[in-house]
Design a protein around this motif. Sequence first.
Motif, short mmCIF file in Angstrom:
data_model
loop_
_atom_site.label_atom_id
_atom_site.label_comp_id
_atom_site.label_asym_id
_atom_site.label_seq_id
_atom_site.Cartn_x
_atom_site.Cartn_y
_atom_site.Cartn_z
N PRO A 346 -43.32 -75.29 0.97
CA PRO A 346 -43.62 -76.68 1.40
C PRO A 346 -45.18 -77.16 1.17
N GLU A 347 -46.15 -76.09 1.52
CA GLU A 347 -47.42 -76.53 1.52
C GLU A 347 -47.82 -76.66 0.08
N ALA A 348 -47.77 -75.68 -0.70
CA ALA A 348 -48.07 -75.90 -2.05
C ALA A 348 -47.35 -77.16 -2.95
N THR A 349 -46.03 -77.57 -2.48
CA THR A 349 -45.86 -78.81 -3.03
C THR A 349 -46.58 -79.86 -2.95
N LYS A 350 -47.22 -80.06 -1.76
CA LYS A 350 -48.21 -81.12 -1.46
C LYS A 350 -49.40 -81.29 -2.49
N TYR A 351 -49.85 -80.10 -2.86
CA TYR A 351 -50.87 -79.92 -3.79
C TYR A 351 -50.23 -80.05 -5.15
N LEU A 352 -49.35 -79.63 -5.52
CA LEU A 352 -48.67 -80.11 -6.79
C LEU A 352 -48.30 -81.55 -6.93
N LYS A 353 -47.48 -82.18 -6.07
CA LYS A 353 -47.40 -83.57 -6.21
C LYS A 353 -48.50 -84.29 -6.08
N SER A 354 -49.63 -84.01 -5.48
CA SER A 354 -50.95 -84.84 -5.51
C SER A 354 -51.68 -84.71 -6.92
N PHE A 355 -51.43 -83.60 -7.75
CA PHE A 355 -52.10 -83.21 -8.71
C PHE A 355 -51.39 -84.08 -10.02
N ILE A 356 -49.88 -83.72 -10.22
CA ILE A 356 -49.17 -84.18 -11.25
C ILE A 356 -48.74 -85.46 -10.96
N GLY A 357 -48.56 -86.08 -9.66
CA GLY A 357 -48.32 -87.58 -9.64
C GLY A 357 -46.86 -87.96 -10.03
N GLN A 358 -46.66 -88.67 -10.93
CA GLN A 358 -45.41 -89.38 -11.27
C GLN A 358 -44.55 -88.33 -11.99
N HIS A 359 -45.03 -87.16 -12.40
CA HIS A 359 -44.25 -86.09 -13.02
C HIS A 359 -43.76 -85.19 -12.09
N TYR A 360 -43.81 -85.34 -10.89
CA TYR A 360 -43.27 -84.75 -9.87
C TYR A 360 -41.94 -85.66 -9.31
N HIS A 361 -40.85 -84.88 -9.48
CA HIS A 361 -39.51 -85.59 -9.21
C HIS A 361 -38.86 -85.07 -7.55
N TYR A 362 -38.70 -86.19 -6.87
CA TYR A 362 -37.96 -85.66 -5.62
C TYR A 362 -36.83 -86.65 -5.24
N SER A 363 -35.68 -86.31 -4.61
CA SER A 363 -34.74 -87.23 -4.39
C SER A 363 -34.14 -86.65 -3.02
N ASP A 364 -34.01 -88.04 -2.03
CA ASP A 364 -33.48 -87.70 -0.67
C ASP A 364 -32.07 -88.41 -0.69
N ALA A 365 -31.49 -88.72 -2.06
CA ALA A 365 -30.15 -89.38 -2.11
C ALA A 365 -29.02 -88.18 -1.50
N PRO A 366 -28.13 -88.69 -0.96
CA PRO A 366 -26.96 -87.70 -0.44
C PRO A 366 -26.53 -86.74 -1.43
N VAL A 367 -26.40 -85.31 -1.52
CA VAL A 367 -26.27 -84.52 -2.51
C VAL A 367 -25.01 -84.66 -2.96
N PHE A 368 -23.96 -84.77 -2.29
CA PHE A 368 -22.45 -84.83 -2.75
C PHE A 368 -22.19 -86.02 -3.75
N SER A 369 -22.75 -87.17 -3.27
CA SER A 369 -22.30 -88.12 -4.09
C SER A 369 -23.44 -88.37 -5.18
N THR A 370 -24.41 -87.55 -5.33
CA THR A 370 -25.43 -87.25 -6.25
C THR A 370 -24.57 -86.34 -7.42
N LEU A 371 -23.96 -85.24 -6.89
CA LEU A 371 -23.32 -84.46 -7.80
C LEU A 371 -22.23 -85.26 -8.53
N TRP A 372 -21.68 -86.00 -7.98
CA TRP A 372 -20.62 -86.71 -8.48
C TRP A 372 -21.23 -87.54 -9.50
N LYS A 373 -22.20 -88.44 -9.09
CA LYS A 373 -22.92 -89.38 -10.11
C LYS A 373 -23.33 -88.46 -11.34
#
Length: 414
Positions: A346-373
Amino acid sequence: MSKSQAKYSEDELPEFSPMKWSLKEIRDAIPPGMFVRNTSLGLLYLLRDIVLAATAWSIAMRIDPFFGRDEMKTLLTPLGAGCLRWAAWAVYWWFQGLIFTGIWVIGHECGHSAFSDYKIVNDCIGFVVHSWLWTPFFSWRISHHRHHSNHASMERDEVYVPKTRKDLGIPDSPQHETDWDELFGDTPLYTLFALIRQQVLAFPAYLLYNVSGQKNYPKWTNHFDPNSILFTKDQRNAVILSNIGIAAMVWGVSHASAVYGAAQVIKYYGIPWLCVTHWFIMITYLHHTDPILPHYRGKEWNFQRGAAATVDRNFLGWQGRFFLHDVAHFHVIHHFFPKMPFYHGPEATKYLKSFIGQHYHYSDAPVFSTLWKNYNECQFVEDEGNVLFYRNKKGKAVLRPADEYKIKVENKEL
């Protein structure tokens, strides 16, 4: 003309350019303390999981006697008592499956040497917990290491290698109009069946038959043959030791079935183990499969670009974070630095996200509907080009490589 009727053009898609930073530059952006492994803390997490599993098992032992009492049948009627009994078992299977998966994750940490500074600790704990969950630890560790070393490389990755247009026999000719409905016109019911089959059988199929692995491997490539192309001669004894662990489980489950009955073994252990295979496949599939994630060929691939071609997901909320040790919530940092312990994710991801910016990918979409999609949207990639994105059942992508990375062919319009 409505949006759904508008002609699709590759040139109108958002552009993607691979990131330029070196792995050293990215690592330097992460505080050194994030890479420190604490054996005692790792053992406490493992002990916690074992206590949780034993507690859930102990509670489950009371389900049948409790709902089988005459007073419960009188109070609830036999049908009501039976329904509640199976509901209680479903709750047990859900939580025990998550607990077992968390134990599997500890073995995964050992496989990366992220659990401890001591090799003997990693090897012993990883071997025991993975064998207990039907994973050939050393054999899996070898191929999994190659997956991390080559992730998102079309030529060298070990798992979740996309199928190409040629693999599926899809023509790529301006003179030939593709009948997408003929190629991908499966009914939703069949698609659901195929997805469930993937969730239940994909991990055993990968271990036994190299399903979703490199297609240029020989037929019958698997994780149990010491002479497999997956392994070197020096790794032969490690494969044999892994097989001994699985053989011990075959004996143990057979003996337990003979003593306690197969139905009891299935209820207490078998179904939670099936849940482990489901969660493991769902988590890893959603980490590595998404229309926005690139794959690479040739010179455009490097380790850090492959590491960034993953996505963190809000997987089951607090349950995913607590029971699964953040394995789904903070996976991108794990691909960059596999030896980093999960509790620093969790802590290291904050630094990674800050450095690589748009190249970091995150999704909070519901995972079961995302699996189907994603199961429907991620069908194939092109046979040409060095920066690739999945195409859906209509041959459409959501991103395109920037001009300097484009396929040197006519623009496709659908």
